[in-house]
Design an enzyme around this catalytic site. Structure first.
Site, PDB file in Angstrom:
ATOM      1  N   LYS A  53       4.565  -0.653 -11.226  1.00 35.79           N
ATOM      2  CA  LYS A  53       4.684  -1.731 -12.198  1.00 35.79           C
ATOM      3  C   LYS A  53       4.373  -3.048 -11.507  1.00 35.79           C
ATOM      4  O   LYS A  53       4.520  -3.130 -10.289  1.00 35.79           O
ATOM      5  CB  LYS A  53       6.081  -1.762 -12.825  1.00 35.79           C
ATOM      6  CG  LYS A  53       7.275  -1.733 -11.864  1.00 35.79           C
ATOM      7  CD  LYS A  53       7.542  -2.783 -10.854  1.00 35.79           C
ATOM      8  CE  LYS A  53       7.662  -4.208 -11.297  1.00 35.79           C
ATOM      9  NZ  LYS A  53       8.174  -5.085 -10.181  1.00 35.79           N
TER      10      LYS A  53
ATOM     11  N   ILE B 275       7.140  -1.112  -1.108  1.00 34.88           N
ATOM     12  CA  ILE B 275       7.605  -0.080  -2.034  1.00 34.88           C
ATOM     13  C   ILE B 275       7.016   1.290  -1.686  1.00 34.88           C
ATOM     14  O   ILE B 275       7.672   2.327  -1.871  1.00 34.88           O
ATOM     15  CB  ILE B 275       7.320  -0.457  -3.516  1.00 34.88           C
ATOM     16  CG1 ILE B 275       8.178   0.377  -4.452  1.00 34.88           C
ATOM     17  CG2 ILE B 275       5.846  -0.325  -3.871  1.00 34.88           C
ATOM     18  CD1 ILE B 275       9.660   0.185  -4.278  1.00 34.88           C
TER      19      ILE B 275
ATOM     20  N   SER C 191      -5.478   2.097   3.248  1.00 35.58           N
ATOM     21  CA  SER C 191      -4.862   0.835   3.647  1.00 35.58           C
ATOM     22  C   SER C 191      -5.931  -0.078   4.213  1.00 35.58           C
ATOM     23  O   SER C 191      -6.672   0.320   5.124  1.00 35.58           O
ATOM     24  CB  SER C 191      -3.785   1.116   4.713  1.00 35.58           C
ATOM     25  OG  SER C 191      -3.436  -0.081   5.370  1.00 35.58           O
TER      26      SER C 191
HETATM   27  P1  NAP Z   1       3.846  -5.569  -0.478  1.00 32.65           P
HETATM   28  O1  NAP Z   1       4.955  -5.199   0.427  1.00 32.65           O
HETATM   29  O2  NAP Z   1       3.243  -6.932  -0.375  1.00 32.65           O
HETATM   30  O3  NAP Z   1       2.724  -4.456  -0.291  1.00 32.65           O
HETATM   31  C1  NAP Z   1       1.560  -4.414  -1.058  1.00 32.65           C
HETATM   32  C2  NAP Z   1       0.488  -3.675  -0.235  1.00 32.65           C
HETATM   33  O4  NAP Z   1      -0.702  -3.623  -1.014  1.00 32.65           O
HETATM   34  C3  NAP Z   1       0.110  -4.392   1.061  1.00 32.65           C
HETATM   35  O5  NAP Z   1       0.908  -3.949   2.135  1.00 32.65           O
HETATM   36  C4  NAP Z   1      -1.338  -4.004   1.231  1.00 32.65           C
HETATM   37  O6  NAP Z   1      -1.348  -2.712   1.833  1.00 32.65           O
HETATM   38  C5  NAP Z   1      -1.860  -3.799  -0.185  1.00 32.65           C
HETATM   39  N1  NAP Z   1      -2.654  -4.932  -0.716  1.00 32.65           N
HETATM   40  C6  NAP Z   1      -3.862  -4.824  -1.282  1.00 32.65           C
HETATM   41  N2  NAP Z   1      -4.304  -6.010  -1.697  1.00 32.65           N
HETATM   42  C7  NAP Z   1      -3.347  -6.906  -1.380  1.00 32.65           C
HETATM   43  C8  NAP Z   1      -3.235  -8.317  -1.550  1.00 32.65           C
HETATM   44  N3  NAP Z   1      -4.188  -9.035  -2.138  1.00 32.65           N
HETATM   45  N4  NAP Z   1      -2.113  -8.916  -1.103  1.00 32.65           N
HETATM   46  C9  NAP Z   1      -1.127  -8.224  -0.508  1.00 32.65           C
HETATM   47  N5  NAP Z   1      -1.190  -6.877  -0.336  1.00 32.65           N
HETATM   48  C10 NAP Z   1      -2.297  -6.222  -0.747  1.00 32.65           C
HETATM   49  O7  NAP Z   1       4.255  -5.403  -1.998  1.00 32.65           O
HETATM   50  P2  NAP Z   1       5.351  -4.403  -2.622  1.00 32.65           P
HETATM   51  O8  NAP Z   1       6.662  -5.088  -2.654  1.00 32.65           O
HETATM   52  O9  NAP Z   1       5.258  -3.080  -2.000  1.00 32.65           O
HETATM   53  O10 NAP Z   1       4.846  -4.372  -4.144  1.00 32.65           O
HETATM   54  C11 NAP Z   1       3.690  -3.654  -4.544  1.00 32.65           C
HETATM   55  C12 NAP Z   1       3.838  -3.333  -6.009  1.00 32.65           C
HETATM   56  O11 NAP Z   1       5.018  -2.533  -6.184  1.00 32.65           O
HETATM   57  C13 NAP Z   1       4.024  -4.571  -6.895  1.00 32.65           C
HETATM   58  O12 NAP Z   1       3.364  -4.380  -8.112  1.00 32.65           O
HETATM   59  C14 NAP Z   1       5.534  -4.632  -7.085  1.00 32.65           C
HETATM   60  O13 NAP Z   1       5.891  -5.240  -8.320  1.00 32.65           O
HETATM   61  C15 NAP Z   1       5.888  -3.155  -7.105  1.00 32.65           C
HETATM   62  N6  NAP Z   1       7.284  -2.872  -6.731  1.00 32.65           N
HETATM   63  C16 NAP Z   1       7.853  -3.447  -5.629  1.00 32.65           C
HETATM   64  C17 NAP Z   1       9.200  -3.187  -5.332  1.00 32.65           C
HETATM   65  C18 NAP Z   1       9.884  -3.748  -4.123  1.00 32.65           C
HETATM   66  O14 NAP Z   1      11.107  -3.553  -3.978  1.00 32.65           O
HETATM   67  N7  NAP Z   1       9.219  -4.411  -3.196  1.00 32.65           N
HETATM   68  C19 NAP Z   1       9.949  -2.366  -6.178  1.00 32.65           C
HETATM   69  C20 NAP Z   1       9.318  -1.757  -7.240  1.00 32.65           C
HETATM   70  C21 NAP Z   1       7.994  -2.036  -7.516  1.00 32.65           C
HETATM   71  P3  NAP Z   1      -2.455  -2.272   2.893  1.00 32.65           P
HETATM   72  O15 NAP Z   1      -2.521  -3.357   3.900  1.00 32.65           O
HETATM   73  O16 NAP Z   1      -1.914  -0.993   3.394  1.00 32.65           O
HETATM   74  O17 NAP Z   1      -3.750  -2.133   2.125  1.00 32.65           O
END
Ligand code: NAP
Length: 312
Positions: free
Chosen positions: A90, A13, A35
Site C-alpha cells: 500500500k 517493510i 534492488s
Molecule cells: P523504504 O524503507 O524507503 O524502502 C523502499 C525501497 O524501495 C528502497 O529501499 C529501495 O530499495 C526501493 N526504491 C525504489 N525507488 C525508490 C525511491 N525513489 N526512493 C526510495 N526507495 C526506492 O520504504 P518502506 O518503509 O519499506 O516503504 C515501502 C512501501 O511499503 C511504501 O509504499 C510504504 O507505504 C509501505 N509500507 C511501509 C511500512 C513501514 O513500516 N515502513 C509498513 C507498511 C507498508 P532498493 O534500493 O533495494 O531498490
C-alpha cells in the site's frame, strides 16, 4: 505448488515483514531480490533490474513490489508485461489514474494482481466489520497520531509530491474504515497542514459524508505526525443503537462497549501471503482503490495551510 517469488525494493517493510512472511509460508520460495543497490538477504541472487531477473530466472513467476508509491506504476507495468503475477504494498500507486490503468492491464495480460492493505488483515478488523454490518453509524472517530521521526527516519520520498506525507500511515486507517463501514463513505471536507519546506502534509483532518446521513451524525478523522510519547492508532465507532466499538493499536485490539473482545499479536503479513497463495491458486485478482480515493479527495477539496518547516 510452490511459487518462486522475488521481492522488488529491499527497504524497511520488505526486510521487516515480506522476507520473513514469505520464508515461513510453504506455498512460496523466496528466489531473488531486485534492488537498485543490489542489496540482498540470505545470500539470495540480487538483480539491479526486473529485466535481468526475468532473463536469468524465468521460473520466477510472481513478484512482491515494496518500492515507494511514486514510480511504482512503471515497476508494476514492467512486471505485468513480463507475464508476472504481482502483489504490491500500500498505497497501490501515486494516482487513481495509474491504478485504474494497472488493473486494466492485469486483466488484459491475464495476470493475478493484488493491492494489499496490510491493516485489514487483523482478526479485530474482521470482527468489527461483522458487528457493524447492517448497522448505521452515529459517530466515527479516527485518531491516527504518531511520531514521524520515530517511524520514518530519513525517508525523503514521503515528503516529496506523490509521497503521501501523513497519509502514508493515515491510509492504513482509511483502509480499515472502508473495510468496516456498513455503507459507502466519502470526503465532505478536509484540512491539510503542509510544512513550509515540504510537499506533503504533516497533519490532516477529514470530515466524512455518507449518501444518506444519519441526523446529527459525525464522522471524522485526525492524522498527525507530530505526536511524541504515546502513539495513537485508534478508530472508534458508535452505532445508532448505542453500541461502541474501539479498534486500537492499528486494528489489533477491539473493545465493544468497553469490554475487550479481541487482542491478538499482529499476523498481518503472514495472512497477506496466505491470501496471495489462494488468489494465485484461483487465478483471481483483488484490487481495491477506496482508501486511495479518500486520500485523493482530501487533496482535491482540502484547505491547505502552511505550517512550520520540518527538520529531520
Ligand atoms: P523504504 O524503507 O524507503 O524502502 C523502499 C525501497 O524501495 C528502497 O529501499 C529501495 O530499495 C526501493 N526504491 C525504489 N525507488 C525508490 C525511491 N525513489 N526512493 C526510495 N526507495 C526506492 O520504504 P518502506 O518503509 O519499506 O516503504 C515501502 C512501501 O511499503 C511504501 O509504499 C510504504 O507505504 C509501505 N509500507 C511501509 C511500512 C513501514 O513500516 N515502513 C509498513 C507498511 C507498508 P532498493 O534500493 O533495494 O531498490
Amino acid at each position: 505448488m510452490t511459487h518462486r517469488i522475488a521481492i522488488i525494493g529491499l527497504g524497511k517493510i520488505a526486510i521487516d515483514q515480506h522476507v520473513p512472511s514469505i520464508m515461513a509460508n510453504d506455498d512460496f520460495e523466496l528466489a531473488a531480490i531486485v534492488s537498485g543497490r543490489r542489496a540482498t538477504v540470505h545470500d539470495l541472487p540480487s538483480f539491479r533490474t526486473q529485466e535481468e531477473l526475468y532473463e536469468a530466472m524465468p521460473d520466477v513467476k510472481t513478484v512482491a513490489i515494496c518500492t515507494p508509491p511514486a514510480g511504482r506504476f512503471e515497476t508494476v507495468r514492467t512486471a505485468l508485461h513480463a507475464g508476472r503475477d504481482v502483489l504490491i504494498e500500500k498505497p497501490p500507486s501515486a494516482t487513481l489514474g495509474e491504478i485504474t490503468e494497472l488493473a486494466a492491464l492485469a486483466t488484459a495480460e491475464r495476470r493475478v494482481f493484488f493491492t494489499t492493505w496490510h491493516s485489514r488483515f487483523n482478526p479485530a478488523v474482521e470482527e468489527a466489520r461483522r458487528l457493524l454490518a447492517g448497522r448505521r453509524l452515529q459517530r466515527l472517530e479516527v485518531d491516527w497520531r504518531e511520531d514521524v521521526r520515530r517511524w520514518h527516519p530519513g525517508q525523503a520520498w514521503i515528503w516529496q509530491a506523490g509521497g503521501f506525507g501523513v497519509f502514508d500511515p493515515g491510509i492504513n486507517a482509511l483502509s480499515i474504515v472502508t473495510e468496516i463501514m456498513p455503507e459507502p463513505i466519502f470526503v465532505a471536507s478536509a484540512r491539510l497542514e503542509v510544512p513550509a519546506n515540504r510537499q506533503t502534509p504533516i497533519g490532516a483532518e477529514i470530515t466524512f459524508a455518507t449518501p444518506d446521513p444519519v441526523p446529527d451524525s459525525r464522522l471524522t478523522a485526525i492524522f498527525d505526525w507530530r505526536k511524541e510519547g504515546e502513539q495513537s492508532w485508534t478508530i472508534s465507532a458508535e452505532t445508532t443503537e448505542g453500541t461502541r466499538l474501539v479498534l486500537t493499536e492499528g486494528g489489533a485490539k477491539l473493545t465493544v462497549n468497553d469490554e475487550l473482545v479481541i487482542d491478538e499479536p499482529s499476523q498481518e503479513y503472514p495472512r497477506i501471503y496466505a491470501l496471495w497463495a489462494q488468489l494465485l491458486a484461483e487465478g483471481r485478482s483483488h484490487v481495491d482503490v477506496r482508501p486511495l480515493r479518500l486520500v485523493a479527495d482530501a487533496f482535491l477539496v482540502g484547505d491547505r495551510e502552511q505550517t512550520d518547516a520540518f527538520k529531520d
